[in-house]
Design a protein around this motif. Structure first.
Motif, PDB file in Angstrom:
ATOM      1  N   LEU A 239       0.825  -1.208   0.000  1.00 29.81           N
ATOM      2  CA  LEU A 239       0.000   0.000   0.000  1.00 29.81           C
ATOM      3  C   LEU A 239       0.864   1.264   0.000  1.00 29.81           C
ATOM      4  CD1 LEU A 239      -2.840  -1.014   2.480  1.00 29.81           C
ATOM      5  CD2 LEU A 239      -3.110  -0.487   0.045  1.00 29.81           C
ATOM      6  N   ILE A 240       1.992   1.220   0.698  1.00 29.92           N
ATOM      7  CA  ILE A 240       2.905   2.370   0.697  1.00 29.92           C
ATOM      8  C   ILE A 240       3.371   2.656  -0.724  1.00 29.92           C
ATOM      9  CG2 ILE A 240       5.212   3.135   1.395  1.00 29.92           C
ATOM     10  CD1 ILE A 240       4.736   1.695   4.070  1.00 29.92           C
ATOM     11  N   GLY A 241       3.706   1.598  -1.471  1.00 32.42           N
ATOM     12  CA  GLY A 241       4.116   1.786  -2.860  1.00 32.42           C
ATOM     13  C   GLY A 241       3.024   2.407  -3.713  1.00 32.42           C
ATOM     14  N   PHE A 242       1.771   1.982  -3.509  1.00 34.40           N
ATOM     15  CA  PHE A 242       0.652   2.546  -4.274  1.00 34.40           C
ATOM     16  C   PHE A 242       0.372   3.995  -3.861  1.00 34.40           C
ATOM     17  CE2 PHE A 242      -0.440  -1.998  -4.959  1.00 34.40           C
ATOM     18  CZ  PHE A 242      -0.482  -1.973  -6.341  1.00 34.40           C
ATOM     19  N   ILE A 243       0.493   4.286  -2.570  1.00 33.25           N
ATOM     20  CA  ILE A 243       0.282   5.665  -2.117  1.00 33.25           C
ATOM     21  C   ILE A 243       1.282   6.599  -2.778  1.00 33.25           C
ATOM     22  CG2 ILE A 243       0.465   7.211  -0.118  1.00 33.25           C
ATOM     23  CD1 ILE A 243      -0.645   4.893   1.582  1.00 33.25           C
TER      24      ILE A 243
ATOM     25  N   THR B 117      11.720   2.661  -6.435  1.00 32.54           N
ATOM     26  CA  THR B 117      12.217   3.601  -5.429  1.00 32.54           C
ATOM     27  C   THR B 117      12.028   3.053  -4.022  1.00 32.54           C
ATOM     28  OG1 THR B 117      11.615   5.432  -6.892  1.00 32.54           O
ATOM     29  CG2 THR B 117      12.076   5.973  -4.605  1.00 32.54           C
ATOM     30  N   LEU B 118      10.872   2.455  -3.765  1.00 31.64           N
ATOM     31  CA  LEU B 118      10.581   1.918  -2.427  1.00 31.64           C
ATOM     32  C   LEU B 118      11.591   0.846  -2.029  1.00 31.64           C
ATOM     33  CD1 LEU B 118       8.557   1.853  -0.007  1.00 31.64           C
ATOM     34  CD2 LEU B 118       7.332   0.053  -1.245  1.00 31.64           C
ATOM     35  N   THR B 119      11.968   0.014  -2.987  1.00 31.53           N
ATOM     36  CA  THR B 119      12.923  -1.060  -2.708  1.00 31.53           C
ATOM     37  C   THR B 119      14.369  -0.607  -2.887  1.00 31.53           C
ATOM     38  OG1 THR B 119      12.693  -1.826  -5.008  1.00 31.53           O
ATOM     39  CG2 THR B 119      11.289  -2.867  -3.355  1.00 31.53           C
TER      40      THR B 119
ATOM     41  N   MET C 143      12.196  15.108  -3.535  1.00 31.14           N
ATOM     42  CA  MET C 143      11.895  14.987  -2.114  1.00 31.14           C
ATOM     43  C   MET C 143      11.022  13.769  -1.853  1.00 31.14           C
ATOM     44  SD  MET C 143       9.128  15.628   0.127  1.00 31.14           S
ATOM     45  CE  MET C 143       8.151  16.902  -0.686  1.00 31.14           C
ATOM     46  N   LEU C 144       9.995  13.559  -2.686  1.00 34.92           N
ATOM     47  CA  LEU C 144       9.119  12.402  -2.525  1.00 34.92           C
ATOM     48  C   LEU C 144       9.884  11.098  -2.725  1.00 34.92           C
ATOM     49  CD1 LEU C 144       5.856  13.572  -4.351  1.00 34.92           C
ATOM     50  CD2 LEU C 144       6.164  13.192  -1.897  1.00 34.92           C
ATOM     51  N   ALA C 145      10.773  11.068  -3.724  1.00 34.62           N
ATOM     52  CA  ALA C 145      11.566   9.867  -3.980  1.00 34.62           C
ATOM     53  C   ALA C 145      12.483   9.559  -2.800  1.00 34.62           C
ATOM     54  CB  ALA C 145      12.376  10.032  -5.263  1.00 34.62           C
ATOM     55  N   ASN C 146      13.100  10.596  -2.234  1.00 31.96           N
ATOM     56  CA  ASN C 146      13.965  10.388  -1.066  1.00 31.96           C
ATOM     57  C   ASN C 146      13.171   9.853   0.121  1.00 31.96           C
ATOM     58  OD1 ASN C 146      16.348  11.208  -2.279  1.00 31.96           O
ATOM     59  ND2 ASN C 146      16.069  13.358  -1.724  1.00 31.96           N
ATOM     60  N   LEU C 147      11.999  10.436   0.358  1.00 29.63           N
ATOM     61  CA  LEU C 147      11.166   9.987   1.481  1.00 29.63           C
ATOM     62  C   LEU C 147      10.721   8.541   1.300  1.00 29.63           C
ATOM     63  CD1 LEU C 147       8.853  13.055   2.234  1.00 29.63           C
ATOM     64  CD2 LEU C 147      10.670  12.122   3.683  1.00 29.63           C
TER      65      LEU C 147
ATOM     66  N   GLY D  73      11.026   2.919   2.699  1.00 29.30           N
ATOM     67  CA  GLY D  73      11.260   1.562   2.226  1.00 29.30           C
ATOM     68  C   GLY D  73      12.352   0.842   2.983  1.00 29.30           C
ATOM     69  N   GLN D  74      13.308   1.601   3.534  1.00 30.30           N
ATOM     70  CA  GLN D  74      14.373   1.003   4.337  1.00 30.30           C
ATOM     71  C   GLN D  74      13.959   0.837   5.801  1.00 30.30           C
ATOM     72  OE1 GLN D  74      17.813   0.001   3.358  1.00 30.30           O
ATOM     73  NE2 GLN D  74      16.472  -0.170   1.585  1.00 30.30           N
ATOM     74  N   LEU D  75      13.304   1.848   6.356  1.00 31.33           N
ATOM     75  CA  LEU D  75      12.986   1.838   7.778  1.00 31.33           C
ATOM     76  C   LEU D  75      11.808   0.927   8.115  1.00 31.33           C
ATOM     77  CD1 LEU D  75      13.405   5.596   8.786  1.00 31.33           C
ATOM     78  CD2 LEU D  75      14.988   3.699   9.139  1.00 31.33           C
ATOM     79  N   TYR D  76      10.793   0.908   7.260  1.00 32.07           N
ATOM     80  CA  TYR D  76       9.583   0.146   7.589  1.00 32.07           C
ATOM     81  C   TYR D  76       9.867  -1.335   7.853  1.00 32.07           C
ATOM     82  CZ  TYR D  76       5.206  -2.358   7.018  1.00 32.07           C
ATOM     83  OH  TYR D  76       4.155  -3.222   7.196  1.00 32.07           O
ATOM     84  N   PRO D  77      10.539  -2.054   6.939  1.00 31.47           N
ATOM     85  CA  PRO D  77      10.756  -3.483   7.219  1.00 31.47           C
ATOM     86  C   PRO D  77      11.580  -3.725   8.478  1.00 31.47           C
ATOM     87  CG  PRO D  77      11.200  -2.969   4.912  1.00 31.47           C
ATOM     88  CD  PRO D  77      11.086  -1.672   5.627  1.00 31.47           C
ATOM     89  N   SER D  78      12.644  -2.948   8.668  1.00 32.05           N
ATOM     90  CA  SER D  78      13.513  -3.182   9.820  1.00 32.05           C
ATOM     91  C   SER D  78      12.808  -2.886  11.138  1.00 32.05           C
ATOM     92  CB  SER D  78      14.790  -2.338   9.702  1.00 32.05           C
ATOM     93  OG  SER D  78      14.479  -0.961   9.586  1.00 32.05           O
ATOM     94  N   ILE D  79      12.081  -1.783  11.200  1.00 32.98           N
ATOM     95  CA  ILE D  79      11.370  -1.436  12.437  1.00 32.98           C
ATOM     96  C   ILE D  79      10.238  -2.418  12.710  1.00 32.98           C
ATOM     97  CG2 ILE D  79       9.901   0.299  13.535  1.00 32.98           C
ATOM     98  CD1 ILE D  79      11.550   2.440  12.137  1.00 32.98           C
ATOM     99  N   LEU D  80       9.480  -2.758  11.679  1.00 33.57           N
ATOM    100  CA  LEU D  80       8.354  -3.673  11.884  1.00 33.57           C
ATOM    101  C   LEU D  80       8.844  -5.057  12.293  1.00 33.57           C
ATOM    102  CD1 LEU D  80       5.257  -3.851  11.719  1.00 33.57           C
ATOM    103  CD2 LEU D  80       5.529  -4.831   9.453  1.00 33.57           C
TER     104      LEU D  80
END
Length: 218
Positions: free
Chosen positions: A129-133, A170-172, A188-192, A197-204
């Motif tokens: 869903l993050i990728g689609f958003i 970009t997400l991956t 800016m959107l691409a950087n975010l 994409g890096q923080l979500y998997p590791s934190i979750l």
């Protein structure tokens, strides 16, 4: 809190994977209409995933169907006078809609005391869903500024194949370089998105492992 209902996110995950996998093949008017219909079905599945009051459920469904109707009319050429406004409006509605879904699923996952297979499915749904958003965010930027990217990835009536591809690349953090963000907002959107994409998997993963360990120690 009671454990999550078994299989709660199974159908949503299947629909999201289908949406992602089939997006490159939705070419032409018929393909674009199929893409819109699949997106609408995705939104309906999202609504049915959660327990909501009847009035809120009807409002949520009404917004989704209205956005689908506007998108279909736009692609059929019914609204030639307000193409840009409607294109941006539709993408804003879809983006907010999916953003609310991400919030609800994350809240459900984080509050769940049992780590189950369906919890994993829900976390994958959030990632997709993050990728689609972000695809819709890129679409808004591309609709307002045709030079925001190095190549034309979206116009007012095109399908989302190219823009979904760029979003997930970009997400991956693959970064093939065939499509580049050019404008400051696009960069800016691409950087975010890359950061998320890096923080979500590791934190979750850390949270799920922590919950699983705590459950085992009880």
């Amino acid at each position: 809190m009671p454990p999550a209902v078994s299989g709660k996110y199974k159908q949503l995950l299947v629909v999201l994977v289908l949406n992602f996998s089939l997006s490159p093949f939705f070419d032409g008017m018929f393909g674009e209409l199929l893409s819109s219909a699949l997106l609408l079905y995705t939104l309906i599945v999202i609504v049915r995933t959660f327990s909501m009051r009847q009035q809120l459920l009807q409002l949520y469904l009404g917004i989704a169907i209205s956005a689908f109707g506007l998108q279909t009319g736009l692609r059929l050429g019914w609204f030639s006078a307000e193409v840009l406004f409607l294109a941006v409006l539709i993408q804003v509605v879809y983006g907010i809609y999916l953003g609310v879904a991400v919030y609800l699923i994350l809240r459900d996952i984080l509050l769940c005391q049992q780590v189950t297979v369906d919890t994993i499915r829900g976390s994958i749904c959030v990632y997709l869903l993050i990728g689609f958003i972000w695809a819709f965010l890129y679409g808004i930027v591309a609709s307002l500024d045709a030079q925001a990217f190095s190549t034309s990835i979206l116009n007012a009536t095109s399908s989302y194949g190219e823009i979904i591809y760029f979003s997930f690349v970009t997400l991956t953090t693959l970064g093939y370089g065939d499509i580049l963000p050019v404008s400051p907002i696009a960069r800016m959107l691409a950087n975010l998105e890359a950061i998320v994409g890096q923080l979500y998997p590791s934190i979750l993963i850390a949270i799920l492992v922590s919950n699983y360990t705590a459950e085992k120690l009880k």
